[in-house]
Design a protein around this motif. Structure first.
Motif, PDB file in Angstrom:
ATOM      1  N   VAL A  16       0.833  -1.216   0.000  1.00  0.00           N
ATOM      2  CA  VAL A  16       0.000   0.000   0.000  1.00  0.00           C
ATOM      3  C   VAL A  16       0.866   1.265   0.000  1.00  0.00           C
ATOM      4  N   PRO A  17       1.872   1.373   0.882  1.00  0.00           N
ATOM      5  CA  PRO A  17       2.755   2.553   0.807  1.00  0.00           C
ATOM      6  C   PRO A  17       3.473   2.669  -0.530  1.00  0.00           C
ATOM      7  N   ASP A  18       3.867   1.540  -1.088  1.00  0.00           N
ATOM      8  CA  ASP A  18       4.538   1.536  -2.393  1.00  0.00           C
ATOM      9  C   ASP A  18       3.623   2.117  -3.458  1.00  0.00           C
ATOM     10  N   ILE A  19       2.359   1.677  -3.458  1.00  0.00           N
ATOM     11  CA  ILE A  19       1.391   2.146  -4.446  1.00  0.00           C
ATOM     12  C   ILE A  19       1.105   3.637  -4.278  1.00  0.00           C
ATOM     13  N   VAL A  20       1.050   4.088  -3.030  1.00  0.00           N
ATOM     14  CA  VAL A  20       0.741   5.499  -2.754  1.00  0.00           C
ATOM     15  C   VAL A  20       1.908   6.410  -3.122  1.00  0.00           C
ATOM     16  N   VAL A  21       3.112   5.991  -2.774  1.00  0.00           N
ATOM     17  CA  VAL A  21       4.286   6.855  -2.945  1.00  0.00           C
ATOM     18  C   VAL A  21       4.785   6.893  -4.389  1.00  0.00           C
ATOM     19  N   SER A  22       4.647   5.814  -5.128  1.00  0.00           N
ATOM     20  CA  SER A  22       5.200   5.750  -6.490  1.00  0.00           C
ATOM     21  C   SER A  22       4.723   6.875  -7.401  1.00  0.00           C
ATOM     22  N   PRO A  23       3.406   7.197  -7.461  1.00  0.00           N
ATOM     23  CA  PRO A  23       2.986   8.314  -8.315  1.00  0.00           C
ATOM     24  C   PRO A  23       3.557   9.659  -7.859  1.00  0.00           C
ATOM     25  N   ILE A  24       3.697   9.842  -6.543  1.00  0.00           N
ATOM     26  CA  ILE A  24       4.272  11.085  -6.019  1.00  0.00           C
ATOM     27  C   ILE A  24       5.735  11.189  -6.428  1.00  0.00           C
ATOM     28  N   ALA A  25       6.454  10.074  -6.295  1.00  0.00           N
ATOM     29  CA  ALA A  25       7.860  10.053  -6.722  1.00  0.00           C
ATOM     30  C   ALA A  25       7.971  10.330  -8.213  1.00  0.00           C
ATOM     31  N   GLY A  26       7.049   9.772  -8.992  1.00  0.00           N
ATOM     32  CA  GLY A  26       7.058  10.002 -10.425  1.00  0.00           C
ATOM     33  C   GLY A  26       6.867  11.462 -10.776  1.00  0.00           C
ATOM     34  N   LYS A  27       6.013  12.141 -10.017  1.00  0.00           N
ATOM     35  CA  LYS A  27       5.766  13.571 -10.269  1.00  0.00           C
ATOM     36  C   LYS A  27       7.040  14.384 -10.090  1.00  0.00           C
ATOM     37  N   TYR A  28       7.748  14.131  -9.005  1.00  0.00           N
ATOM     38  CA  TYR A  28       8.945  14.926  -8.721  1.00  0.00           C
ATOM     39  C   TYR A  28      10.128  14.524  -9.585  1.00  0.00           C
ATOM     40  N   THR A  29      10.224  13.248  -9.935  1.00  0.00           N
ATOM     41  CA  THR A  29      11.337  12.826 -10.785  1.00  0.00           C
ATOM     42  C   THR A  29      11.134  13.233 -12.237  1.00  0.00           C
ATOM     43  N   SER A  30       9.927  13.707 -12.565  1.00  0.00           N
ATOM     44  CA  SER A  30       9.653  14.202 -13.916  1.00  0.00           C
ATOM     45  C   SER A  30       9.631  15.724 -13.972  1.00  0.00           C
ATOM     46  N   SER A  31       9.829  16.365 -12.833  1.00  0.00           N
ATOM     47  CA  SER A  31       9.814  17.827 -12.776  1.00  0.00           C
ATOM     48  C   SER A  31      11.175  18.380 -13.192  1.00  0.00           C
ATOM     49  N   GLN A  32      11.188  19.148 -14.279  1.00  0.00           N
ATOM     50  CA  GLN A  32      12.457  19.671 -14.779  1.00  0.00           C
ATOM     51  C   GLN A  32      13.106  20.624 -13.777  1.00  0.00           C
ATOM     52  N   SER A  33      12.299  21.408 -13.071  1.00  0.00           N
ATOM     53  CA  SER A  33      12.863  22.359 -12.101  1.00  0.00           C
ATOM     54  C   SER A  33      13.555  21.625 -10.958  1.00  0.00           C
ATOM     55  N   VAL A  34      12.969  20.500 -10.537  1.00  0.00           N
ATOM     56  CA  VAL A  34      13.589  19.693  -9.480  1.00  0.00           C
ATOM     57  C   VAL A  34      14.892  19.077  -9.974  1.00  0.00           C
ATOM     58  N   LEU A  35      14.874  18.541 -11.195  1.00  0.00           N
ATOM     59  CA  LEU A  35      16.067  17.897 -11.752  1.00  0.00           C
ATOM     60  C   LEU A  35      17.199  18.898 -11.953  1.00  0.00           C
ATOM     61  N   ASP A  36      16.839  20.129 -12.357  1.00  0.00           N
ATOM     62  CA  ASP A  36      17.867  21.159 -12.535  1.00  0.00           C
ATOM     63  C   ASP A  36      18.568  21.472 -11.217  1.00  0.00           C
ATOM     64  N   LYS A  37      17.813  21.487 -10.127  1.00  0.00           N
ATOM     65  CA  LYS A  37      18.391  21.783  -8.817  1.00  0.00           C
ATOM     66  C   LYS A  37      19.304  20.649  -8.341  1.00  0.00           C
ATOM     67  N   LEU A  38      19.030  19.451  -8.844  1.00  0.00           N
ATOM     68  CA  LEU A  38      19.790  18.284  -8.397  1.00  0.00           C
ATOM     69  C   LEU A  38      20.944  17.935  -9.339  1.00  0.00           C
ATOM     70  N   ALA A  39      21.122  18.703 -10.404  1.00  0.00           N
ATOM     71  CA  ALA A  39      22.196  18.414 -11.365  1.00  0.00           C
ATOM     72  C   ALA A  39      23.562  18.502 -10.673  1.00  0.00           C
ATOM     73  N   PRO A  40      24.537  17.663 -11.093  1.00  0.00           N
ATOM     74  CA  PRO A  40      24.459  16.702 -12.191  1.00  0.00           C
ATOM     75  C   PRO A  40      23.940  15.317 -11.787  1.00  0.00           C
ATOM     76  N   PHE A  41      23.435  15.175 -10.564  1.00  0.00           N
ATOM     77  CA  PHE A  41      22.935  13.871 -10.122  1.00  0.00           C
ATOM     78  C   PHE A  41      21.552  13.570 -10.701  1.00  0.00           C
ATOM     79  N   GLY A  42      20.731  14.604 -10.870  1.00  0.00           N
ATOM     80  CA  GLY A  42      19.420  14.413 -11.455  1.00  0.00           C
ATOM     81  C   GLY A  42      18.591  13.368 -10.725  1.00  0.00           C
ATOM     82  N   ARG A  43      17.986  12.488 -11.499  1.00  0.00           N
ATOM     83  CA  ARG A  43      17.137  11.437 -10.918  1.00  0.00           C
ATOM     84  C   ARG A  43      17.932  10.450 -10.067  1.00  0.00           C
TER      85      ARG A  43
END
Length: 203
Positions: A8-35
């Motif tokens: 259940v936690p896996d199912i709930v958290v996965s879409p939230i993780a997907g949202k942030y790992t697809s956010s370009q602004s988040v990835l830019d802040k985490l460069a060069p590590f990115g996802r």
């Protein structure tokens, strides 16, 4: 109880993780590590959860551990799919079959390895020590995954993400073969960690 606590936690958290790992602004802040940031952090925390599972003595502690394990498993695996998708985008449509074949192979290897090797190891060195071994493997995988982006950070600094017209995969100057190989290794290890949590919960 084990199924509910983990999945259940896996199912709930996965879409939230997907949202942030697809956010370009988040990835830019985490460069060069990115996802890779999500995978590395989640894998290290999953290693802690697996280690704690080895010394858990109560049902309540087991449930709490499995809840966190399920959440962290979702965070660790979701970015892997995104990275593979970008690899396909860069290499062209013909790479779809190869990349997702690798994904299925890696996932299957992770699923097969744990039920095969964990019970004999557990019989030899005990449950707690076995969980410690799996935890160490997860941490080692996270370290391996961090090596290449760390080198890029030291060599290029955050300027590695200074070309906004290119996709993040190319902006971070990752080598294609190194990137996909590291992701495959991490997928195997993350799957091993998830499988260990489930086996530990059953035990």
């Amino acid at each position: 109880l084990v199924f509910i606590s983990y999945f259940v936690p896996d199912i709930v958290v996965s879409p939230i993780a997907g949202k942030y790992t697809s956010s370009q602004s988040v990835l830019d802040k985490l460069a060069p590590f990115g996802r890779f940031t999500f995978i590395i952090v989640a894998s290290v925390l999953l290693a802690v959860a697996v280690a704690c599972l080895g010394v858990t003595t109560s049902i309540a502690g087991l449930v709490v551990n499995l809840v966190f394990g399920g959440m962290l498993g979702g965070v660790a695996v979701v970015p892997i799919l995104s990275i593979m998708g970008e690899h396909v985008e860069r290499m062209g449509g013909d790479a779809y079959a190869k990349v997702y074949a690798l994904f299925n192979i890696a996932f299957s290897v992770g699923v097969i390895i744990v039920p095969t090797i964990v019970p004999p190891i557990m019989s030899a060195i005990g449950f707690a020590a076995t969980m410690g071994v799996i935890s160490a493997i997860l941490v080692l995988g996270a370290i391996i995954l961090a090596v290449h982006p760390t080198r890029m950070l030291m060599k290029h600094g955050r300027a590695a993400s200074a070309k906004p017209t290119l996709p993040i995969y190319m902006r971070n100057k990752y080598d294609s073969s190194t990137d996909i190989l590291n992701v495959i290794i991490m997928l195997i290890l993350s799957t091993m960690g998830e499988q260990t949590e489930r086996i530990g919960g059953d035990a």
